[in-house]
Design an enzyme around this catalytic site. Structure first.
Site, PDB file in Angstrom:
ATOM      1  N   TYR A  44     -10.702  -7.245   8.682  1.00 48.84           N
ATOM      2  CA  TYR A  44      -9.681  -7.228   7.358  1.00 48.84           C
ATOM      3  C   TYR A  44     -10.474  -6.518   6.335  1.00 48.84           C
ATOM      4  CZ  TYR A  44      -6.151  -5.808   3.972  1.00 48.84           C
ATOM      5  OH  TYR A  44      -5.488  -5.802   2.977  1.00 48.84           O
ATOM      6  N   SER A  77      -8.814  -2.794  -0.996  1.00 49.02           N
ATOM      7  CA  SER A  77      -8.499  -4.166  -1.414  1.00 49.02           C
ATOM      8  C   SER A  77     -10.040  -5.245  -1.837  1.00 49.02           C
ATOM      9  CB  SER A  77      -7.792  -4.664  -0.298  1.00 49.02           C
ATOM     10  OG  SER A  77      -7.841  -7.079  -0.546  1.00 49.02           O
TER      11      SER A  77
END
Length: 232
Positions: A156, A133
């Site tokens: 994350y 990501s």
């Protein structure tokens, strides 16, 4: 026939990747820990379901053994399974929160890659795609013009930064295997409550591109649908 195994493929980016690659002629194996959803996705897409929980050694080993017994090899491994983790205030985070996220997003990739390497090495052109990501990119999260800079999700983002570095190290260390990371971009999925501005089809552009490159394509790259991503 290209044989592709995708983790976390019963919904979201994984399922859309499976759909697109099936349409492109790949033999797709839907990896998922939810048996009902996995079987439903496989039946709908013309794929085969293989149960796998990337946080469990025995489950991953059983999945690899299943594929060895049925297909005998894979050509593409797409490490897509991932979790967002807690949305708690950073001041309230504890070690168990971090372990829960890294267990899937990083350790799960190590576990799955290790188990499936013998199957990949039976391929003439083995490929690994890690779904990372832009949230793990230092460049993007410090750019005020980018949406990645507006969000605070320490675990994350840290896990995806680790996954991208893991990708570059695997690319250097696994001779004869192309290993790249994909940045889907801010895509509407369950992971973000469908708040993303991209469709799942747009979000899988980079994953599909990396999974369908021919022999001789690059390795150790971090790629979005717009091109290579600066992550440092």
């Amino acid at each position: 026939m290209t044989i592709t195994f995708i983790t976390g493929a019963n919904k979201g980016l994984g399922r859309e990747t499976a759909r697109r690659l099936t349409e492109l002629g790949h033999t797709v194996l839907i990896g998922a820990r939810d048996q009902k959803r996995g079987e439903e996705a496989a039946a709908a897409l013309g794929a085969r379901f293989v149960p796998i929980d990337v946080t469990d050694d025995e489950s991953v080993a059983a999945a690899a053994a299943d594929v060895l017994g049925h297909e005998g090899r894979i050509d593409v491994l797409i490490n897509n399974a991932g979790v967002h983790g807690t949305a708690a205030d950073p001041a309230d985070l504890v070690g168990e929160d971090a372990l829960a996220v890294f267990q899937t997003n990083v350790v799960g990739v190590v576990r799955t890659t290790n188990a499936f390497l013998p199957l990949l090495r039976r391929s003439d052109d083995p490929v690994i795609v890690n779904v990372s990501s832009g949230m793990g990119s230092l460049a993007l999260t410090h750019d005020p013009e980018r949406p990645e800079s507006k969000v605070v999700v320490p675990l994350y983002t840290a896990s995806k930064a680790a996954l991208t570095m893991l990708t570059t190290q695997y690319a250097k260390g696994l001779a004869g295997i192309r290993v790249n990371a994909a940045d889907p971009g801010y895509t509407a999925t369950d992971l973000n409550g469908h708040s993303g501005f991209q469709t799942v089809t747009e979000g899988t552009d980079a994953i599909v591109a990396l999974a369908t490159e021919g022999p001789g394509a690059g390795t150790g790259r971090f790629v979005s649908r717009e091109g290579e991503v600066a992550w440092s």
